[in-house]
Every structure is written in structure tokens, then in C-alpha cells.
Design a protein around this motif. Structure first.
Motif, PDB file in Angstrom:
ATOM      1  N   UNK A 191      -2.220   6.056   2.715  1.00  0.00           N
ATOM      2  CA  UNK A 191      -3.242   6.114   3.768  1.00  0.00           C
ATOM      3  C   UNK A 191      -4.085   7.384   3.679  1.00  0.00           C
ATOM      4  N   UNK A 192      -3.465   8.474   3.233  1.00  0.00           N
ATOM      5  CA  UNK A 192      -4.172   9.752   3.171  1.00  0.00           C
ATOM      6  C   UNK A 192      -5.342   9.730   2.199  1.00  0.00           C
ATOM      7  N   UNK A 193      -5.339   8.770   1.275  1.00  0.00           N
ATOM      8  CA  UNK A 193      -6.419   8.702   0.288  1.00  0.00           C
ATOM      9  C   UNK A 193      -7.741   8.261   0.902  1.00  0.00           C
ATOM     10  N   UNK A 194      -7.689   7.601   2.051  1.00  0.00           N
ATOM     11  CA  UNK A 194      -8.930   7.120   2.668  1.00  0.00           C
ATOM     12  C   UNK A 194      -9.835   8.302   3.020  1.00  0.00           C
ATOM     13  N   UNK A 195      -9.320   9.267   3.759  1.00  0.00           N
ATOM     14  CA  UNK A 195     -10.117  10.431   4.140  1.00  0.00           C
ATOM     15  C   UNK A 195     -10.522  11.241   2.912  1.00  0.00           C
ATOM     16  N   UNK A 196      -9.618  11.338   1.948  1.00  0.00           N
ATOM     17  CA  UNK A 196      -9.898  12.101   0.729  1.00  0.00           C
ATOM     18  C   UNK A 196     -11.072  11.501  -0.037  1.00  0.00           C
TER      19      UNK A 196
END
Length: 223
Positions: free
Chosen positions: A10-15
Motif C-alpha cells: 500500500x505504501x507504494x501508492x503515495x510513493x
């Protein structure tokens, strides 16, 4: 331009959204997260054909309304093959790890590729070694022991510090270029104190996806 991204965290979305804003103000991303695919690969000790088939199905589904599809997980990267590319045409499918390899190897010299997940080590090594054939680059792929556990625990400062320390050590060993193989490692780049800022996969992948989409659109134009 719209690029659909298949992630495993999920953290890849903002990244990737942040990277897209830096790359182009007109670039629009859509996201699908399949953490289950990476979890299955970790449990199996690597990418299996069954997991690869599920990955391909997700990539094919993301074509609708997109100019390109981007796979952001290096463990799942080998699921992108020639057969999938033909099925997806005229919407290109791009691997962030392949884009990173092309960018890193273009510099030549000693290229050190850092990984944190053990399931990424073999496909990353195979990708970079194959891509290095016929170039002047020397490839050294390294696993940062214990770092992936820090990521899974949510201890990101410690995770990034471990990666930065490994990058500094690689520069001290004579590395000319350092590539961070996984998108999750991107936050460590600015913490490296020796040499140039390491290359990261989000920027490389998005740039490659935009270029591939532009070529595909050009090919469809009436001659």
C-alpha cells in the motif's frame, strides 16, 4: 497520460504518486495493490508459475483506460514475458526493475544492485546480468541481510538506515553506480553519504512507461 500501476504494498501508492508529480504534472496514475501475490511468493520461496499467472491476469485487467501498465514489484517481474506483451498490445507493460537496469547499466563501470527481500535477489540478479551482456558494466547484486524484516515490521527509519549503510559500504568498495532494486527502498536514497544518489525504481519505471506509451501511440497514428 494515464498509467496503471500494480503494486504489492500500500505504501507504494503515495510513493509513486509523489514521483509522478515530480516527473510530469500531466501524468495520472491508477493503482491496484496485490500484497497477496508477494506474500504467496515469499511463502513459496520465489515466483511460481501459478503466482505468475495471477500477476499476468491482474496486469491484463489494468489495460482498460490506460496508456501503459507498470509492474512495480521486482519479485513478480519475471511474470512479464513476450506472450503477455502481445496480449496487452497496444498498451505496453513495463517492469520498474527492467527500466532501472537499463538506466543503471547505461553508466557503465561497477554497478552494485542492492536488494532487501530474498525473493527479489534471484530475479534481480538474472535481469541485471542478462542486461549487462555486451556492455562495459560489471554487475554486483547484494542482499542486505535483515533489512526486509525491518520493512515488514514498519520500522522504516531503521530500514532506510540499513540500506543507506549498505550503499555507503558499496561506494567505499569502489562502486560507480548503485541501484536500489525495490521500490520500498527509495526513501533510503537521500540518506546515502558517499558518491552519487542511488538510482531508484519509481522514477526509472515511470519514465520508461511514459516513453513506451508515447511509442505505442505513435505507432497507431495513420501514416
Amino acid at each position: 497520460m494515464r498509467i496503471a500501476c500494480l503494486h504489492t504494498a500500500d505504501s507504494h501508492i503515495a510513493l509513486f504518486d509523489a514521483t509522478a508529480r515530480a516527473v510530469s504534472p500531466t501524468l495520472e496514475l491508477t493503482h491496484e495493490v496485490r500484497a497477496d501475490l508477494l506474500a504467496a511468493a515469499e511463502q513459496a520461496g520465489g515466483l511460481t508459475e501459478a503466482i505468475a499467472m495471477q500477476t499476468r491476469a491482474s496486469l491484463l485487467a489494468l489495460r482498460s483506460g490506460s496508456h501503459a501498465v507498470l509492474l512495480t514489484c521486482s519479485t513478480l517481474g519475471p511474470a512479464v514475458d513476450d506472450a503477455l506483451a502481445k496480449q496487452c498490445a497496444p498498451v505496453p507493460v513495463v517492469r520498474t526493475d527492467a527500466a532501472l537496469a537499463q538506466r543503471a547499466l547505461a553508466h557503465g563501470g561497477k554497478v552494485v544492485v542492492l536488494c532487501t527481500a530474498s525473493t527479489t535477489l534471484e530475479p534481480t540478479a538474472s535481469l541485471f546480468i542478462e542486461a549487462a551482456k555486451g556492455t562495459a558494466a560489471e554487475v554486483d547484486v547484494r542482499l542486505i541481510s535483515g533489512a526486509w524484516d525491518l520493512f515488514k515490521e514498519g520500522a522504516l527509519p531503521a530500514y532506510f538506515s540499513a540500506i543507506a549503510a549498505a550503499a555507503d559500504a558499496a561506494y567505499a568498495d569502489g562502486a560507480d553506480v548503485i541501484a536500489l532494486a525495490q521500490a520500498s527502498m527509495t526513501g533510503a536514497a537521500e540518506r546515502v553519504t558517499r558518491g552519487a544518489i542511488p538510482l531508484t525504481s519509481p522514477q526509472s519505471g515511470l519514465a520508461a512507461a511514459m516513453a513506451a506509451a508515447a511509442l505505442a501511440a505513435e505507432a497507431l497514428e495513420p501514416k
